[in-house]
Design an enzyme around this catalytic site. Structure first.
Site, PDB file in Angstrom:
ATOM      1  N   LYS A 140       2.537  15.869   0.433  1.00  0.00           N
ATOM      2  CA  LYS A 140       2.603  14.439   0.742  1.00  0.00           C
ATOM      3  C   LYS A 140       2.819  14.293   2.227  1.00  0.00           C
ATOM      4  O   LYS A 140       3.370  15.204   2.874  1.00  0.00           O
ATOM      5  CB  LYS A 140       3.771  13.782  -0.001  1.00  0.00           C
ATOM      6  CG  LYS A 140       3.570  12.311  -0.232  1.00  0.00           C
ATOM      7  CD  LYS A 140       2.637  12.079  -1.395  1.00  0.00           C
ATOM      8  CE  LYS A 140       2.411  10.615  -1.670  1.00  0.00           C
ATOM      9  NZ  LYS A 140       1.692  10.426  -2.944  1.00  0.00           N
TER      10      LYS A 140
HETATM   11  P1  NAD Z   1      -0.672  -0.184  -1.687  1.00  0.00           P
HETATM   12  O1  NAD Z   1      -0.165  -0.094  -0.304  1.00  0.00           O
HETATM   13  O2  NAD Z   1      -2.121  -0.396  -1.919  1.00  0.00           O
HETATM   14  O3  NAD Z   1       0.116  -1.363  -2.450  1.00  0.00           O
HETATM   15  C1  NAD Z   1       1.501  -1.418  -2.532  1.00  0.00           C
HETATM   16  C2  NAD Z   1       1.901  -2.765  -3.143  1.00  0.00           C
HETATM   17  O4  NAD Z   1       3.314  -2.774  -3.371  1.00  0.00           O
HETATM   18  C3  NAD Z   1       1.597  -3.952  -2.225  1.00  0.00           C
HETATM   19  O5  NAD Z   1       1.137  -5.038  -3.016  1.00  0.00           O
HETATM   20  C4  NAD Z   1       2.958  -4.291  -1.626  1.00  0.00           C
HETATM   21  O6  NAD Z   1       3.086  -5.635  -1.197  1.00  0.00           O
HETATM   22  C5  NAD Z   1       3.827  -3.982  -2.829  1.00  0.00           C
HETATM   23  N1  NAD Z   1       5.249  -3.813  -2.496  1.00  0.00           N
HETATM   24  C6  NAD Z   1       5.805  -3.183  -1.434  1.00  0.00           C
HETATM   25  N2  NAD Z   1       7.132  -3.303  -1.480  1.00  0.00           N
HETATM   26  C7  NAD Z   1       7.421  -4.018  -2.589  1.00  0.00           C
HETATM   27  C8  NAD Z   1       8.606  -4.514  -3.177  1.00  0.00           C
HETATM   28  N3  NAD Z   1       9.785  -4.262  -2.627  1.00  0.00           N
HETATM   29  N4  NAD Z   1       8.518  -5.219  -4.334  1.00  0.00           N
HETATM   30  C9  NAD Z   1       7.312  -5.483  -4.905  1.00  0.00           C
HETATM   31  N5  NAD Z   1       6.159  -5.053  -4.382  1.00  0.00           N
HETATM   32  C10 NAD Z   1       6.209  -4.341  -3.248  1.00  0.00           C
HETATM   33  O7  NAD Z   1      -0.140   1.133  -2.443  1.00  0.00           O
HETATM   34  P2  NAD Z   1      -0.742   1.807  -3.760  1.00  0.00           P
HETATM   35  O8  NAD Z   1      -1.744   2.815  -3.330  1.00  0.00           O
HETATM   36  O9  NAD Z   1      -1.101   0.760  -4.760  1.00  0.00           O
HETATM   37  O10 NAD Z   1       0.524   2.637  -4.254  1.00  0.00           O
HETATM   38  C11 NAD Z   1       1.516   2.058  -5.096  1.00  0.00           C
HETATM   39  C12 NAD Z   1       2.295   3.166  -5.813  1.00  0.00           C
HETATM   40  O11 NAD Z   1       1.388   3.962  -6.570  1.00  0.00           O
HETATM   41  C13 NAD Z   1       3.016   4.140  -4.876  1.00  0.00           C
HETATM   42  O12 NAD Z   1       4.196   4.578  -5.514  1.00  0.00           O
HETATM   43  C14 NAD Z   1       2.054   5.298  -4.776  1.00  0.00           C
HETATM   44  O13 NAD Z   1       2.696   6.519  -4.442  1.00  0.00           O
HETATM   45  C15 NAD Z   1       1.537   5.328  -6.209  1.00  0.00           C
HETATM   46  N6  NAD Z   1       0.243   6.027  -6.359  1.00  0.00           N
HETATM   47  C16 NAD Z   1      -0.863   5.622  -5.665  1.00  0.00           C
HETATM   48  C17 NAD Z   1      -2.069   6.295  -5.858  1.00  0.00           C
HETATM   49  C18 NAD Z   1      -3.347   5.844  -5.196  1.00  0.00           C
HETATM   50  O14 NAD Z   1      -4.400   6.379  -5.552  1.00  0.00           O
HETATM   51  N7  NAD Z   1      -3.329   4.895  -4.279  1.00  0.00           N
HETATM   52  C19 NAD Z   1      -2.124   7.393  -6.721  1.00  0.00           C
HETATM   53  C20 NAD Z   1      -0.971   7.778  -7.413  1.00  0.00           C
HETATM   54  C21 NAD Z   1       0.206   7.075  -7.229  1.00  0.00           C
END
Ligand code: NAD
Length: 433
Positions: free
Chosen positions: A123
């Protein structure tokens, strides 16, 4: 599972202590320790799994638009290199620190192990608020970070992907910077890049799709039809928004959604396509006229069929765990539930789909992308979605069967399968020299 690898007593000054000031790292460690007692993992192997293999901390100087220079902290942590190149996202968020990145890298290892992918876990992250940076500042930050970690990344060494705060464009800049350094176009250095640059059809949607496949499987186990189910989703970024869209398509009513600026609630169901176009036009989710604003903390404890945390770690904790009123907790985010909350939830009848299973669709399709780039092939989206479905359901059933057979939680079952694969490979490879 015992071998003669290493029987020395644990060193008080072990490298682990570098990370132990982080609550998120301690959480990942305590999960590993629960698995180790269940599987009776050899002490030497456990010591090796408890610390990342390689950690790099870099300062990243960036010329800002106003002419000033700002120095950002950047991290890349490779937890395991046992099974192949390390693989994992790059996060841009103000709370990124070494311990968080190390914990996320460990979870990536177990996830790749559980999904049987030929990768170790990694990561990366930069401590910054991407929403306050201009596009030019983000580009310079990304390119300089890539330059700083150049010696430890490579298509056979460590492959990055998007995570919170990063996207396809970020991956395109990394691909370009790396390609300029090596002197030829090298799409396989990252996954989650634009399709035009060797990205994979369906990668953007893969995590949310995988989350939805798992939820539908859990609904089947509970004999609940999607048409009568309701969902509450925290986070409306890549994972949260796609999960909302996929669930709506299956007939699930999404009754509440939040992002970092606020939450909205509509018991009759939110029109996700309209919300998506409202947000894409630059509006704030909390101003969506079809929903009433609700306190984001209260949103988590609304009565619903499915609760999907899809944002940050540790949002389900000691204080709110006993108040959850969902039937299924689908952990789309990494590490959303603390071990203390987990202990409470495991005594309830909530069906938990643990993070390393629930959000594994992203890394699975990243694997498809890497394979296509190396072989210079392009698979159809239909083929990709079909393969994703097959692998997700296979992993889901393995976890469920182990949980039922051993009368353990779904989380412990998923972690056991992931950890055991890597521990086994470590024993077979032995200890160098
Ligand atoms: P992203 O940046 O696209 O979206 C994150 C979202 O969370 C945004 O809408 C943001 O406003 C919101 N957010 C931030 N702080 C917040 C809070 N305190 N309360 C409520 N909402 C809040 O990120 P993503 O890629 O969607 O990732 C989200 C989660 O999924 C993370 O934990 C990431 O590690 C996990 N994840 C992502 C992927 C991927 O392919 N992108 C894969 C596996 C896991």
């Amino acid at each position: 599972m015992v071998n003669n690898d290493d029987h020395s007593s644990e060193n008080q000054n072990s490298p682990k202590s570098v990370f132990e000031s982080s609550a998120t790292f301690c959480m990942a460690l305590s999960q590993l320790q629960s698995v180790a007692s269940l599987l009776k993992i050899d002490r030497g192997i456990l010591q090796r799994l408890s610390v990342p293999k390689r950690t790099i901390i870099v300062s990243v100087p960036v010329r800002m638009d106003d002419g000033s220079t700002r120095v950002f902290n950047g991290y890349r942590v490779q937890h395991s290199l046992t099974s192949g190149p390390s693989k994992g996202g790059l996060r841009y968020h103000q709370s990124v620190d070494l311990g968080e990145v190390a914990a996320l890298s460990m979870w990536m290892s177990w996830k790749c192990g559980l999904m049987n992918l030929p990768f170790g876990g990694a990561k990366g992250g930069i401590t910054c608020d991407p929403e306050t940076l201009s596009i030019g500042e983000k580009e310079r930050l990304t390119r300089r970070f890539t330059e700083e970690v150049l010696s430890v990344i490579g298509p056979r060494m460590d492959v990055m992907a998007p995570d919170m705060g990063t996207d396809e464009q970020t991956m395109a800049w990394i691909m370009d910077t790396y390609s300029m350094k090596v002197g030829y176009a090298c799409p396989e250095i990252v996954t989650g890049k634009p399709v035009e640059l060797g990205g994979c059809l369906g990668r953007r949607e893969a995590t949310g799709r995988g989350v939805t496949f798992c939820i539908l499987e859990a609904l089947k186990d509970l004999n609940i039809s999607p048409e009568v189910a309701t969902a509450v989703v925290q986070g409306f970024g890549n994972v949260g928004a796609i999960t909302c869209a996929e669930l709506s398509q299956k007939g699930v009513k999404v009754i509440a959604v939040s992002d970092r600026y606020g939450a909205i609630h509509n018991p009759s169901g939110i029109n996700i396509a309209e919300l998506q176009s409202f947000v894409s036009s630059g509006n704030l989710l909390k101003d969506f006229p079809e929903g009433k604003p609700i306190n984001p903390e209260e949103m988590l404890v609304l009565p619903c069929t499915i609760l999907v945390p899809a944002a940050l770690e540790r949002v389900i904790h000691l204080k709110n765990a006993s108040q959850l009123k969902c039937k299924i907790l689908a952990e789309a985010a990494n590490g959303p539930t603390t071990p203390e909350a987990d202990a409470i939830i495991s005594k309830s009848d909530i069906y938990v789909i643990p993070d390393i299973l629930c959000n594994a669709g992203g890394v699975t399709v990243s694997y498809f992308e890497w394979v296509q780039d190396i072989q210079q092939l392009l698979w159809s989206e239909e083929h990709i979605n079909h393969k994703l479905y097959e692998l997700m359901i296979k992993a889901f059933r393995r976890v469920r069967e182990l949980a039922l057979a051993k009368k353990i939680s779904m989380r412990l079952a998923a972690l056991s399968l992931g950890v055991e694969k890597i521990a086994r490979e470590k024993i077979m490879r032995g200890l160098f020299p």
